[in-house]
Write an enzyme that holds these catalytic residues in place. Structure first.
Site, PDB file in Angstrom:
ATOM      1  N   GLY A 128       0.613  -1.222  -0.079  1.00 11.95           N
ATOM      2  CA  GLY A 128      -0.011  -0.216   0.045  1.00 11.95           C
ATOM      3  C   GLY A 128       0.685   1.411  -0.182  1.00 11.95           C
ATOM      4  O   GLY A 128       0.234   2.407   0.400  1.00 11.95           O
ATOM      5  N   PRO A 180       5.099  -4.737  -1.890  1.00 10.79           N
ATOM      6  CA  PRO A 180       4.876  -3.398  -2.690  1.00 10.79           C
ATOM      7  C   PRO A 180       4.490  -3.660  -3.929  1.00 10.79           C
ATOM      8  O   PRO A 180       5.028  -4.901  -4.559  1.00 10.79           O
ATOM      9  CB  PRO A 180       6.359  -2.936  -2.580  1.00 10.79           C
ATOM     10  N   ARG A 195      -9.417   4.030 -13.183  1.00  7.81           N
ATOM     11  CA  ARG A 195      -9.158   4.419 -11.796  1.00  7.81           C
ATOM     12  C   ARG A 195      -9.859   5.732 -11.560  1.00  7.81           C
ATOM     13  O   ARG A 195     -10.257   6.005 -10.352  1.00  7.81           O
ATOM     14  CB  ARG A 195      -7.556   4.340 -11.508  1.00  7.81           C
ATOM     15  N   CYS A 244     -18.758   5.391 -23.825  1.00  4.89           N
ATOM     16  CA  CYS A 244     -20.223   6.133 -23.712  1.00  4.89           C
ATOM     17  C   CYS A 244     -20.601   6.277 -22.342  1.00  4.89           C
ATOM     18  O   CYS A 244     -21.577   5.577 -21.909  1.00  4.89           O
ATOM     19  CB  CYS A 244     -21.494   5.360 -24.454  1.00  4.89           C
ATOM     20  N   GLU A 245     -19.939   6.855 -21.552  1.00  8.15           N
ATOM     21  CA  GLU A 245     -20.177   7.110 -20.289  1.00  8.15           C
ATOM     22  C   GLU A 245     -19.759   8.714 -19.762  1.00  8.15           C
ATOM     23  O   GLU A 245     -18.578   8.963 -20.185  1.00  8.15           O
ATOM     24  CB  GLU A 245     -19.457   6.266 -19.268  1.00  8.15           C
ATOM     25  N   TYR A 273      -2.355  -0.621 -11.878  1.00  2.02           N
ATOM     26  CA  TYR A 273      -3.798  -0.666 -11.633  1.00  2.02           C
ATOM     27  C   TYR A 273      -4.546  -0.022 -12.988  1.00  2.02           C
ATOM     28  O   TYR A 273      -5.489   0.603 -12.688  1.00  2.02           O
ATOM     29  CB  TYR A 273      -4.174  -0.129 -10.436  1.00  2.02           C
TER      30      TYR A 273
END
Length: 462
Positions: free
Chosen positions: A277, A320, A358, A389-390, A419
């Site tokens: 983290g 990590p 993200r 399309c958002e 990510y």
């Protein structure tokens, strides 16, 4: 000085570009606006940026866009930084951040272990040659197939996340052998850059609580299974944590629990896993977690806490992921449209939430940069959006870009190694971008672009 590259079809998987054989020293300031880029990033007079000695504009021409460029030496250097900071610990790379076969090799060659969360990640690692005994298996809801694969392939440690895993796992361990396990503990520490990535408190799905006694109950259950060997405790308190203080607090509570386990069961656990983290900076001025500072604080707390409790210092494990691969990646997009709507200027690119969800999930903010041509136009605030399309398909909200940005331009987004592709989807059947490794002036394809044919092959129902 940049040179022209042939098209991808005309080149082999690896091609060399002229470069200085000596890798430049890491950047310490932000005079060129590249402080959150890979250490090898260098601005060029023509407006381009090179990473690992490779022109991003030329890479975009060769491989197409969107594309992800990954600086191999940056990944390796960050692995070495952790090995130097924690020489006495097991450093295991969190594969969920991003995984491909080349990255497995880099991590293995730099002496790190691997942390996987599924049978798929496990299979990719083992079939690539990663030693299974250096793998830690995670997951809050491991399937029977996951557990069978972990035991069959000889995974070093399995992290128990629920009491419901204990008996099924013990049942599949071959007679005469024992599987090493750890119990994931919720230490009651709230830390992390967003509510959705805070995993150290009782109000989320991971781990077993100390407060309600679930962790202690799980420990007793594991100790009652002859084919399971409890080797330690595990905790992971959140993601994007920029200071050592929450980790110190977690270590203190974990040592206290280890002392209680010794009093109640007469055993001394030899290992402690404190998860990962560790924060990175996504924009200039943001904080990142210094591995050396973290190591010093953790080591001091562990030694002092164990001395107070009369315990030997356990072997430490840390995980990590983002901190290894995140700063090594750069996403490159091509601008498709620029338009003003009311007070807003929207710059639409050829990727978006299908390759980087993200911002939509966590409201993450990036610092995109115009590359590939010089400009003296003053900056203006724009919103960089994707092609999907958002309304929530926003890559960077209200960021400064040159006022003359136009269709056909290239935008590069740094800190894009973690990510993005690991969470990518098939939304709108756009296809996931390729991953290109760069090092010493060479660019090579690690993961090819997902094609319409790839996606069509799965659709067999007609």
């Amino acid at each position: 000085m940049s040179i022209s590259l042939p098209s991808e079809a005309a080149l082999p998987a690896q091609a060399a570009l002229p470069t200085d054989p000596q890798r430049p020293a890491r950047r310490t300031g932000d005079t060129d606006g590249l402080s959150v880029w890979p250490g090898s990033a260098r601005p060029e007079a023509d407006g381009d940026v090179t990473v690992g000695g490779v022109s991003l504009a030329e890479a975009a021409d060769r491989f197409g866009t969107p594309a992800y460029v990954l600086d191999e030496e940056e990944v390796r250097e960050r692995c070495r930084t952790y090995r130097t900071a924690f020489p006495e610990a097991d450093v295991v790379y969190a594969a969920k951040a991003f995984l491909c076969r080349a990255l497995v090799h880099w991590v293995m060659e730099e002496g790190l272990g691997l942390d996987v969360c599924s049978g798929g990640e496990l299979a990719l690692a083992v079939t690539t040659g990663f030693p299974p005994e250096k793998i830690v298996m995670h997951g809050n809801a491991k399937s029977p197939q996951d557990l069978h694969a972990a035991v069959r392939l000889g995974v070093g440690r399995i992290v128990i996340d629920s009491t419901s895993e204990i008996a099924p796992l013990a049942a599949i361990v071959p007679a005469g052998t024992r599987q090493q396990v750890m119990v994931r503990v919720v230490p009651g520490i709230a830390a992390g850059g967003h509510a959705k990535v805070r995993t150290g408190t009782d109000d989320q799905k991971f781990g077993l609580s100390v407060t309600d006694g679930s962790a202690q109950h799980a420990v007793a259950r594991v100790l009652g299974q002859r084919r399971l060997e409890l080797v330690g405790l595990h905790c992971h308190i959140g993601s994007q944590i920029a200071t050592a203080k929450p980790y110190v607090a977690a270590v203190r509570r974990m040592v206290g629990l280890m002392a209680r386990i010794r009093r109640q069961h007469g055993i001394t656990l030899p290992q402690l896993d404190i998860g990962g983290g560790h924060a990175i900076a996504y924009r200039p001025g943001e904080e990142s977690l210094d591995a050396g500072v973290l190591a010093g604080r953790i080591r001091a707390e562990l030694e002092e806490g164990c001395a107070r409790a009369g315990l030997p210092v356990p072997r430490l494990t840390l995980e990590p992921g983002r901190a290894i691969v995140g700063p090594a990646g750069v996403a490159v997009y091509r601008v498709l449209a620029v338009k003003r709507t009311g007070e807003h200027i929207f710059v639409a690119v050829d990727g978006g939430m299908s390759d980087n969800p993200r911002p939509a999930l966590y409201g993450v903010r990036y610092a995109p940069r115009l590359i590939g041509r010089p400009t003296s136009a003053p900056p203006r605030l724009v919103t960089v959006v994707g092609r999907h399309c958002e309304a929530g398909d926003v890559l960077a909200d209200e960021v400064p870009l040159p006022g003359d940005v136009r269709p056909g331009d290239l935008l590069a987004v740094p800190a894009a190694g973690a990510y993005h592709l690991s969470m990518a989807s098939g939304y709108n059947l756009v296809g996931r971008p390729p991953v290109i490794a760069v090092s010493d002036g060479r660019a090579r394809l690690l993961v090819r672009r997902e094609s319409l044919d790839d996606m069509s092959r799965r659709d067999i129902g007609l």
